[in-house]
Design a protein around this motif. Structure first.
Motif, PDB file in Angstrom:
ATOM      1  N   UNK A   1       0.804  -1.232   0.000  1.00 31.35           N
ATOM      2  CA  UNK A   1       0.000   0.000   0.000  1.00 31.35           C
ATOM      3  C   UNK A   1       0.837   1.282   0.000  1.00 31.35           C
ATOM      4  N   UNK A   2       1.974   1.252   0.687  1.00 33.48           N
ATOM      5  CA  UNK A   2       2.769   2.469   0.868  1.00 33.48           C
ATOM      6  C   UNK A   2       3.909   2.533  -0.155  1.00 33.48           C
ATOM      7  N   UNK A   3       4.770   1.520  -0.175  1.00 31.73           N
ATOM      8  CA  UNK A   3       5.916   1.533  -1.103  1.00 31.73           C
ATOM      9  C   UNK A   3       5.473   1.133  -2.516  1.00 31.73           C
ATOM     10  N   UNK A   4       4.346   0.452  -2.597  1.00 35.38           N
ATOM     11  CA  UNK A   4       3.775   0.014  -3.877  1.00 35.38           C
ATOM     12  C   UNK A   4       4.764  -0.771  -4.742  1.00 35.38           C
ATOM     13  N   UNK A   5       5.467  -1.682  -4.083  1.00 37.10           N
ATOM     14  CA  UNK A   5       6.382  -2.541  -4.837  1.00 37.10           C
ATOM     15  C   UNK A   5       5.878  -3.980  -4.896  1.00 37.10           C
ATOM     16  N   UNK A   6       4.702  -4.227  -4.300  1.00 44.16           N
ATOM     17  CA  UNK A   6       4.099  -5.566  -4.400  1.00 44.16           C
ATOM     18  C   UNK A   6       2.733  -5.452  -5.069  1.00 44.16           C
TER      19      UNK A   6
ATOM     20  N   UNK B   1      17.122  -4.712  -7.873  1.00 38.89           N
ATOM     21  CA  UNK B   1      15.691  -4.995  -8.043  1.00 38.89           C
ATOM     22  C   UNK B   1      14.834  -3.886  -7.444  1.00 38.89           C
ATOM     23  N   UNK B   2      13.539  -3.947  -7.698  1.00 43.15           N
ATOM     24  CA  UNK B   2      12.613  -2.996  -7.067  1.00 43.15           C
ATOM     25  C   UNK B   2      12.491  -3.255  -5.569  1.00 43.15           C
ATOM     26  N   UNK B   3      12.591  -4.526  -5.216  1.00 40.23           N
ATOM     27  CA  UNK B   3      12.389  -4.919  -3.816  1.00 40.23           C
ATOM     28  C   UNK B   3      13.390  -6.012  -3.457  1.00 40.23           C
TER      29      UNK B   3
ATOM     30  N   UNK C   1      21.560  -0.363  -4.647  1.00 40.90           N
ATOM     31  CA  UNK C   1      20.761   0.322  -5.663  1.00 40.90           C
ATOM     32  C   UNK C   1      19.333  -0.217  -5.747  1.00 40.90           C
ATOM     33  N   UNK C   2      19.005  -1.190  -4.918  1.00 39.46           N
ATOM     34  CA  UNK C   2      17.623  -1.691  -4.877  1.00 39.46           C
ATOM     35  C   UNK C   2      16.706  -0.548  -4.464  1.00 39.46           C
ATOM     36  N   UNK C   3      15.494  -0.498  -5.041  1.00 42.66           N
ATOM     37  CA  UNK C   3      14.620   0.631  -4.726  1.00 42.66           C
ATOM     38  C   UNK C   3      14.130   0.564  -3.282  1.00 42.66           C
ATOM     39  N   UNK C   4      13.694  -0.601  -2.861  1.00 41.91           N
ATOM     40  CA  UNK C   4      13.221  -0.784  -1.483  1.00 41.91           C
ATOM     41  C   UNK C   4      13.921  -2.001  -0.882  1.00 41.91           C
ATOM     42  N   UNK C   5      14.448  -1.826   0.334  1.00 39.03           N
ATOM     43  CA  UNK C   5      15.121  -2.937   1.022  1.00 39.03           C
ATOM     44  C   UNK C   5      14.378  -3.261   2.313  1.00 39.03           C
ATOM     45  N   UNK C   6      14.099  -4.534   2.499  1.00 38.27           N
ATOM     46  CA  UNK C   6      13.477  -5.032   3.727  1.00 38.27           C
ATOM     47  C   UNK C   6      14.517  -5.869   4.466  1.00 38.27           C
TER      48      UNK C   6
ATOM     49  N   UNK D   1      19.552  -5.863  16.621  1.00 38.90           N
ATOM     50  CA  UNK D   1      19.083  -4.510  16.289  1.00 38.90           C
ATOM     51  C   UNK D   1      20.215  -3.595  15.816  1.00 38.90           C
ATOM     52  N   UNK D   2      21.470  -3.944  16.117  1.00 43.36           N
ATOM     53  CA  UNK D   2      22.604  -3.115  15.734  1.00 43.36           C
ATOM     54  C   UNK D   2      23.145  -3.499  14.352  1.00 43.36           C
ATOM     55  N   UNK D   3      22.556  -4.508  13.704  1.00 40.92           N
ATOM     56  CA  UNK D   3      23.085  -4.977  12.417  1.00 40.92           C
ATOM     57  C   UNK D   3      23.083  -3.831  11.396  1.00 40.92           C
ATOM     58  N   UNK D   4      24.194  -3.636  10.660  1.00 41.49           N
ATOM     59  CA  UNK D   4      24.275  -2.511   9.709  1.00 41.49           C
ATOM     60  C   UNK D   4      23.231  -2.557   8.595  1.00 41.49           C
ATOM     61  N   UNK D   5      22.640  -3.713   8.356  1.00 43.77           N
ATOM     62  CA  UNK D   5      21.626  -3.813   7.294  1.00 43.77           C
ATOM     63  C   UNK D   5      20.473  -2.840   7.556  1.00 43.77           C
ATOM     64  N   UNK D   6      20.189  -2.534   8.839  1.00 43.35           N
ATOM     65  CA  UNK D   6      19.058  -1.639   9.138  1.00 43.35           C
ATOM     66  C   UNK D   6      19.330  -0.192   8.702  1.00 43.35           C
ATOM     67  N   UNK D   7      20.626   0.137   8.556  1.00 43.44           N
ATOM     68  CA  UNK D   7      20.948   1.490   8.077  1.00 43.44           C
ATOM     69  C   UNK D   7      20.672   1.629   6.585  1.00 43.44           C
ATOM     70  N   UNK D   8      20.708   0.510   5.877  1.00 48.45           N
ATOM     71  CA  UNK D   8      20.474   0.545   4.430  1.00 48.45           C
ATOM     72  C   UNK D   8      19.012   0.257   4.101  1.00 48.45           C
ATOM     73  N   UNK D   9      18.273  -0.289   5.089  1.00 47.03           N
ATOM     74  CA  UNK D   9      16.918  -0.786   4.811  1.00 47.03           C
ATOM     75  C   UNK D   9      15.868   0.313   4.904  1.00 47.03           C
ATOM     76  N   UNK D  10      14.745   0.092   4.223  1.00 46.75           N
ATOM     77  CA  UNK D  10      13.602   0.995   4.299  1.00 46.75           C
ATOM     78  C   UNK D  10      12.595   0.496   5.324  1.00 46.75           C
ATOM     79  N   UNK D  11      12.458  -0.830   5.419  1.00 49.16           N
ATOM     80  CA  UNK D  11      11.551  -1.455   6.376  1.00 49.16           C
ATOM     81  C   UNK D  11      12.323  -2.551   7.098  1.00 49.16           C
ATOM     82  N   UNK D  12      12.134  -2.630   8.410  1.00 52.78           N
ATOM     83  CA  UNK D  12      12.906  -3.623   9.147  1.00 52.78           C
ATOM     84  C   UNK D  12      12.122  -4.288  10.248  1.00 52.78           C
TER      85      UNK D  12
END
Lengths: 247, 323
Positions: free
Chosen positions: A242-247, B259-261, B279-284, B290-301
């Motif tokens: 809904x928000x990022x619209x990537x799915x 990728x996009x996601x 360069x991925x558009x959105x990273x989950x 909680x200190x893992x560096x991946x969270x600094x690059x991620x959009x949703x965690x």
């Protein structure tokens, strides 16, 4: 058989990347230099092959294009197991320039190994350019090399799978991950021996260059990560929808 | 002066990346006010060739020599070079994939051309000709000026996308003049990945790290990927341990993807890994630490256990898909 391994001198892979004030050049202050990771794997495989086929492989030579400060990287390559090093005394300008320099020292080798790219400018070009300049067959994305009877057994990755090839020498193999399991770390004995191995400095030839970096930029900083509770994980999928619209 | 694009096929069908290349070539040619043509090598039927017309290609050269199936780097470079000369091409475009990376440097030498590899999107300027690409393995962007008359580019997959533009394509048979001796790559066996999305083509990628603890624990990750039509990837320790094939490794020394996601599951996000996926558009990111560096690059965690999160992801995706 004589093997040539092309060696790039690159910043350590953990380096924090920074540029000069007008963002036209990499700021190399305080940087640790290493063998380009793919070249290090190529060299490791060459050394493994020589150990397994001492009767067939006469020597391993490493070559790079660089100034005197890159000699530490070549000494490391000698410590890993190369027999001889060549440094072509020039700044490594663009891929065309570097390949042109290497072409001057690459005659007479049965197998030339190049990494698929360098971890600094990711040009993916020097190996292929050198092969074309030498009018030599090349195989790219190589993840395995074995000596077979009178031929080389090569594994390569293709887009959508992998293949096993039988190739004749002379051959230039552009190698990637998998070519050796892990890069070989020089042992103390290797480091001692490396000091006595020949490191020949060759003057640069005149060569063209066709590309130049005119500017750099760092990626825009990311917004803070939106955190979701472990037991609400399904909500994250809804946000993607809904928000990022990537799915 | 014109733009030539080498559109690759696999078993007679164009790869997805070929349609992106065609879209890109058409847009680039338009911005430079040049004509554009595509080149197809190997046996591809007219009905397949015509599909390029949907992306704005009006002229297609085709050489159906079966020798091209050997993917001999030198032979393909010779053929693309011959077509570039015939078309009077000043810009030649290939994919930044395994074949494109192998052919482009050889082609550049034949054409006395400067090469920019892994180009992202249209040129920043076309006079001087400056393109943008990732450098330092994904940690920065560089602007490269190509100063030669003829320019060779490899386009980073997924960096431009597909742009439809219905056009009638004329097909011209082209003989690059190659003989059997040119094809000196002898294939002993081919192991084709079937029924899976190619990592470089994937718009969604689900990737697992050491947090999955063993190669046997990939079942739910693969189930999620299948539901999403996603490619599967992994971090370096996973491929080093042999839990997953090397071809799935993304990051420094592995593949660079955009990728996009991107789902990073049980991946801490070492700087070498981030370079390959940033360069991925959105990273989950899902990680216990909680200190893992991946969270600094991620959009949703999510800070938590991958094995508790994956079933919830799968259920939620099923719900969305059935809605």
């Amino acid at each position: 058989m004589k093997i040539l391994v092309l060696i790039g001198n690159v910043p350590d892979t953990t380096t924090k990347i920074k540029f000069n004030a007008d963002k036209t050049a990499f700021d190399a202050s305080g940087v640790q230099w290493i063998i380009n990771p793919w070249d290090e794997l190529a060299l490791t495989r060459a050394v493994e092959l020589k150990e397994a086929h001492a009767d067939k492989i006469e020597s391993i030579v490493v070559a790079n294009v660089g100034r005197a400060e890159t000699e530490a990287t070549l000494r490391k390559a000698l410590a890993v197991g190369a027999d001889e090093a060549i440094r072509i005394d020039a700044d490594a300008k663009d891929a065309w320039y570097v390949a042109s320099q290497l072409a001057k020292v690459a005659a007479g080798f049965d197998l030339i190994l190049a990494g698929i790219e360098a971890s600094d400018y990711n040009g993916s070009a020097v190996g292929g350019m050198l092969a074309e300049m030498l009018d030599m067959k090349s195989v790219s994305a190589v993840s395995g090399i074995e000596l077979a009877d009178g031929a080389l057994k090569i594994s390569r990755e293709i887009d959508g799978g992998s293949q096993t090839l039988s190739m004749q020498t002379p051959l230039l193999a552009v190698v990637q991950k998998g070519i050796a399991k892990e890069p070989r770390i020089p042992a103390m004995r290797g480091i001692m021996m490396a000091r006595k191995k020949p490191l020949n400095v060759v003057a640069a030839a005149d060569a063209e260059e066709h590309t130049a970096f005119v500017g750099f930029e760092l990626p825009a900083p990311k917004a803070a990560c939106k955190m979701i509770a472990e037991d609400q994980a399904g909500e994250l999928i809804n946000l993607l929808h809904n928000e990022a619209k990537v799915l | 002066m014109s733009v030539l694009v080498y559109t690759e096929n696999w078993d007679g069908k164009f790869k997805k990346v070929s349609f992106e290349l065609a879209s890109y070539a058409v847009a680039l040619a338009e911005s430079m006010q040049l004509p554009v043509a595509a080149l197809s090598l190997g046996s591809v039927e007219a009905s397949e060739l015509e599909k390029l017309g949907a992306y704005g290609i009006s002229k297609i050269y085709t050489d159906t020599n079966e020798g091209f199936n050997s993917l001999d780097n030198q032979a393909i470079a010779k053929a693309v070079s011959a077509a570039a000369v015939k078309a009077g091409a000043t810009v030649v475009i290939l994919a930044h994939n395994n074949l494109g990376k192998a052919v482009a440097p050889r082609l550049a030498v034949r054409l006395k051309a400067g090469l920019a590899a892994g180009v992202q999107g249209l040129p920043v300027t076309t006079s001087p000709f400056v393109v943008k690409k990732l450098v330092f393995t994904g940690k920065a962007f560089g602007h490269v000026s190509i100063n030669s008359t003829v320019k060779v580019l490899t386009l980073a997959p997924n960096s431009f996308g597909l742009v439809e533009k219905a056009t009638a394509a004329s097909i011209e048979t082209f003989d690059a003049g190659l003989v059997s001796a040119d094809f000196a790559t002898t294939i002993e066996s081919t192991n084709k990945v079937t029924g899976k999305i190619l990592l470089q083509d994937a718009e969604i990628v689900v990737s697992g790290g050491r947090g999955l603890k063993s190669g046997e624990n990939w079942g739910q990750l693969e189930e999620l990927a299948a539901l999403l039509g996603a490619g599967t990837a992994c971090s370096r320790p996973v491929s080093d341990e042999g839990w997953r094939p090397h071809g799935e490794h993304v990051g420094q020394t592995g593949k660079i993807i955009a990728p996009n996601l991107y789902f990073a599951l049980g991946i801490s996000g070492a700087i070498q890994h981030l370079g390959g996926v940033s360069s991925s558009k959105v990273i989950v990111a899902v990680n216990k630490d909680p200190e893992a560096p991946i969270f600094e690059a991620a959009d949703y965690g999510i800070v938590g256990d991958v094995f508790k999160v994956l079933p919830q992801f799968i259920e939620a995706v099923k719900t969305i898909k059935s809605a």
